[in-house]
Design a protein around this motif. Sequence first.
Motif, mmCIF file in Angstrom:
data_model
loop_
_atom_site.group_PDB
_atom_site.id
_atom_site.type_symbol
_atom_site.label_atom_id
_atom_site.label_comp_id
_atom_site.label_asym_id
_atom_site.label_seq_id
_atom_site.Cartn_x
_atom_site.Cartn_y
_atom_site.Cartn_z
ATOM 1 N N VAL A 66 0.658 -1.306 0.266
ATOM 2 C CA VAL A 66 0.305 0.385 -0.016
ATOM 3 C C VAL A 66 0.870 1.515 -0.472
ATOM 4 O O VAL A 66 2.094 1.396 0.188
ATOM 5 N N ASP A 67 0.833 2.152 -0.235
ATOM 6 C CA ASP A 67 0.917 4.001 -1.047
ATOM 7 C C ASP A 67 0.351 4.653 0.001
ATOM 8 O O ASP A 67 -0.445 4.290 0.712
ATOM 9 N N MET A 68 1.599 5.084 1.900
ATOM 10 C CA MET A 68 0.799 5.657 2.068
ATOM 11 C C MET A 68 0.159 7.478 2.291
ATOM 12 O O MET A 68 -0.203 8.412 2.918
ATOM 13 N N ASP A 69 1.301 7.593 1.020
ATOM 14 C CA ASP A 69 0.375 9.308 0.590
ATOM 15 C C ASP A 69 -0.905 9.440 1.451
ATOM 16 O O ASP A 69 -0.964 11.101 1.283
ATOM 17 N N ASN A 70 -1.654 8.713 0.531
ATOM 18 C CA ASN A 70 -3.170 9.163 0.949
ATOM 19 C C ASN A 70 -3.778 8.398 1.897
ATOM 20 O O ASN A 70 -5.151 8.319 2.079
#
Length: 203
Positions: A66-70
């Motif tokens: 998962v990408d954490m930027d959002n």
Amino acid sequence: MKKIKDSIIVIGEAITEYYYFNSLKDTYRQLNIKPAYPKHSTGLDYLAQEIDKAIDDGHSLIICVVDMDNKKEGKEKENYERFKQRREGIHKIKKSGFKYEIRFIENERCTEIFFLFYFAYTSHCFQNQPELLDELNKHCGYEKTEKFFQRHPLHQYFEGAGGDFMQALRNAAKSMKEKEETDRDYTYSQMAELFEALGIKAE
């Protein structure tokens, strides 16, 4: 449900992860992984759907990248933390006795931080994803497009541009160590943990 012994599936939120893990399979043939191809990304709803499908197919280890930027603040952060708490860990289906494990592998801001670690270590706080991509492009002509991914197997592309996979693993592990020591919430990757689960450790 098929019972597949020691079958691993890697679920990414976007096509980047699909193409990256496919490129690794050409070099590391011992990897018993099946990347999931997201036809369209719908965040946590998509992950939930793919996790349920992986359970039905009998995968014993389900890894979500998962990408954490959002997911760093507000409702998005709360929803993700609830989702992770509910799904993560070892589970057992009572009726069949089938056991499976779900793990979450986080990258901040996104998977491209691990790609940057092929070339160099940084703890710089990137304000957004384009800023991170600009830094990665100082080392290689990376493009975050499916057309680019289809033309260039990512792992081989990074190493051909002077990057090093083992260095990326070491840098990812270093980022997590610094994160724990300083309690920072930016510029880190858990990808070294993912590959250790797949049997690959940094040399």
